[in-house]
Design a protein around this motif. Structure first.
Motif, PDB file in Angstrom:
ATOM      1  N   ALA A 133      35.647  45.995  44.507  1.00 44.17           N
ATOM      2  CA  ALA A 133      36.342  45.332  43.292  1.00 44.17           C
ATOM      3  C   ALA A 133      35.564  45.740  41.805  1.00 44.17           C
ATOM      4  O   ALA A 133      36.185  46.072  40.699  1.00 44.17           O
ATOM      5  N   ALA A 137      37.362  47.689  38.822  1.00 44.66           N
ATOM      6  CA  ALA A 137      37.435  47.288  37.455  1.00 44.66           C
ATOM      7  C   ALA A 137      36.577  48.131  36.758  1.00 44.66           C
ATOM      8  O   ALA A 137      37.201  48.493  35.441  1.00 44.66           O
ATOM      9  N   TRP A 260      38.581  39.663  37.891  1.00 43.16           N
ATOM     10  CA  TRP A 260      38.273  40.266  39.057  1.00 43.16           C
ATOM     11  C   TRP A 260      37.137  39.229  39.464  1.00 43.16           C
ATOM     12  O   TRP A 260      36.303  38.764  38.656  1.00 43.16           O
ATOM     13  N   SER A 262      33.955  39.493  42.908  1.00 44.68           N
ATOM     14  CA  SER A 262      33.378  40.350  44.057  1.00 44.68           C
ATOM     15  C   SER A 262      32.131  39.811  44.754  1.00 44.68           C
ATOM     16  O   SER A 262      31.540  38.930  44.254  1.00 44.68           O
ATOM     17  N   GLU A 271      36.580  40.363  47.294  1.00 47.49           N
ATOM     18  CA  GLU A 271      37.153  41.411  46.649  1.00 47.49           C
ATOM     19  C   GLU A 271      38.500  41.319  46.151  1.00 47.49           C
ATOM     20  O   GLU A 271      39.479  41.271  46.932  1.00 47.49           O
ATOM     21  N   VAL A 273      40.971  42.300  41.964  1.00 44.91           N
ATOM     22  CA  VAL A 273      41.198  42.655  40.906  1.00 44.91           C
ATOM     23  C   VAL A 273      42.515  42.473  40.610  1.00 44.91           C
ATOM     24  O   VAL A 273      43.481  42.808  41.319  1.00 44.91           O
ATOM     25  N   ARG A 284      48.137  42.746  41.568  1.00 44.87           N
ATOM     26  CA  ARG A 284      46.928  42.953  42.254  1.00 44.87           C
ATOM     27  C   ARG A 284      46.707  44.472  42.436  1.00 44.87           C
ATOM     28  O   ARG A 284      47.640  45.301  42.501  1.00 44.87           O
TER      29      ARG A 284
END
Length: 346
Positions: A133, A137, A260, A262, A271, A273, A284
């Motif tokens: 993630a 990002a 997001w 993580s 995880e 985003v 997603r």
């Protein structure tokens, strides 16, 4: 990629955790020596991890003389990070050091300069960087999907307050949130936003139910050099819904919003985003598959840099920026005054 020959220095609880991890990852590293000035730490290492006594040494000098280690992993307490790293660099070894990098920006710069002079890799184990993630990002922001970034919110909540007062080492460490934990979040801000911090204000406090000696909660506002303003709020004693370890992020840009999170308690359970382009539905984001994550991701990146001569992610030079933000935030919380982020030694 061949396994890197490692000398590990510092066999306290976290060091032994590292040693156990390395023992299960022979394709990445071959530990050739273990060092601690306290014999009991080495005996615990032998009992818990099954390390041979023949590989245990009371000093780095003895380990260097007796082994063919090409790199040193520093898992000592913070005060010893730079002295051990400097000794290893002086001996011509590459260095991977635990976070936070150093007790001060000036000391970190000394190690960086020595690594450059010796032509050796110096990397900080900012392990939160090595998650799907985080990588996704950061890629979206760099690609300009959001356009210019403005408002950013980062929330971190855990309840590490279950032991009686005085019953846990964590309760007595200096600035347990800002130094021990938020260094991860500060480093991720620089990585994901692709901007450098300029100024920070911070208020830190202890809620009435906290068992920590120094502030276990803090709220900070951090301004970055290309317009991002981060609202950061973290707590070791939150009674709210716990967040994953990397926190819960919302990044607003001219063209939409990125949310997001993580690093959950299990391997990949947190995880996620989500991208919401302006005027469109949220979706997603597909996450990359990483061959190694967390500390193993840092170790793999370090080994690759040692073997091919590349600049590793979270190099010592790069990590000075994260350390400087951490130090400025601590100073802002202590003095009650906003602080400029000074990443260069005066």
């Amino acid at each position: 990629m061949r396994p890197i020959r490692l000398i590990q220095v510092g066999m306290g609880g976290w060091g032994r955790n590292w040693a156990g991890l390395l023992a299960r990852q022979e394709e990445l590293a071959q530990p050739v020596a273990y060092v601690d000035v306290q014999p009991e730490m080495l005996r615990q290492l032998q009992r818990e991890v099954g390390v041979s006594a023949a590989l245990c040494f009371p000093s780095l000098e003895a380990a260097l003389e007796a082994s063919d280690g090409e790199a040193v992993l520093v898992t000592t307490p913070l005060a010893d990070h730079v002295p051990v790293a400097m000794a290893a660099l002086e001996a011509g070894r590459h260095v991977l050091v635990e976070k936070p990098f150093a007790p001060s920006v000036a000391e970190a710069q000394q190690a960086v300069e020595l690594a450059a002079a010796r032509g050796r890799v110096l990397m900080v184990s900012q392990n939160y960087r090595f998650y799907p993630a985080v990588q996704a990002a950061a890629a979206l922001v760099r690609e300009g999907v959001l356009g210019p970034v403005s408002g950013v919110s980062v929330q971190f909540r855990k309840y590490a307050n279950t032991q009686p007062p005085g019953a846990h080492r964590h309760y007595s460490i200096r600035q347990p949130l800002l130094i021990d934990m938020a260094i991860h979040h500060f480093d991720l801000m620089r990585l994901v936003l692709d901007q450098e911090p300029e100024r920070v204000s911070c208020y830190a406090w202890n809620p009435p139910w906290s068992h920590f000696v120094e502030p276990a909660a803090a709220q900070a506002t951090i301004t970055f050099d290309r317009g991002a303003v981060v609202d950061y709020r973290g707590s070791w004693v939150s009674t709210g819904t716990p967040t994953p370890w990397a926190g819960v992020w919302q990044i607003e840009g001219a063209e939409g919003v990125l949310e997001w999170t993580s690093r959950g308690d299990a391997a990949a359970d947190a995880e996620a985003v989500t991208l919401r382009p302006r005027g469109k539905r949220a979706r997603r984001v597909s996450l990359p598959e990483l061959p190694y994550s967390d500390r193993l991701g840092a170790l793999a990146a370090f080994a690759a840099a040692v073997q091919d001569g590349s600049e590793p992610p979270a190099s010592g030079q790069d990590n000075v920026g994260s350390l400087a933000l951490m130090m400025a935030t601590v100073e802002a919380a202590t003095t009650g005054q906003p602080q400029a982020v000074q990443a260069k030694r005066a």
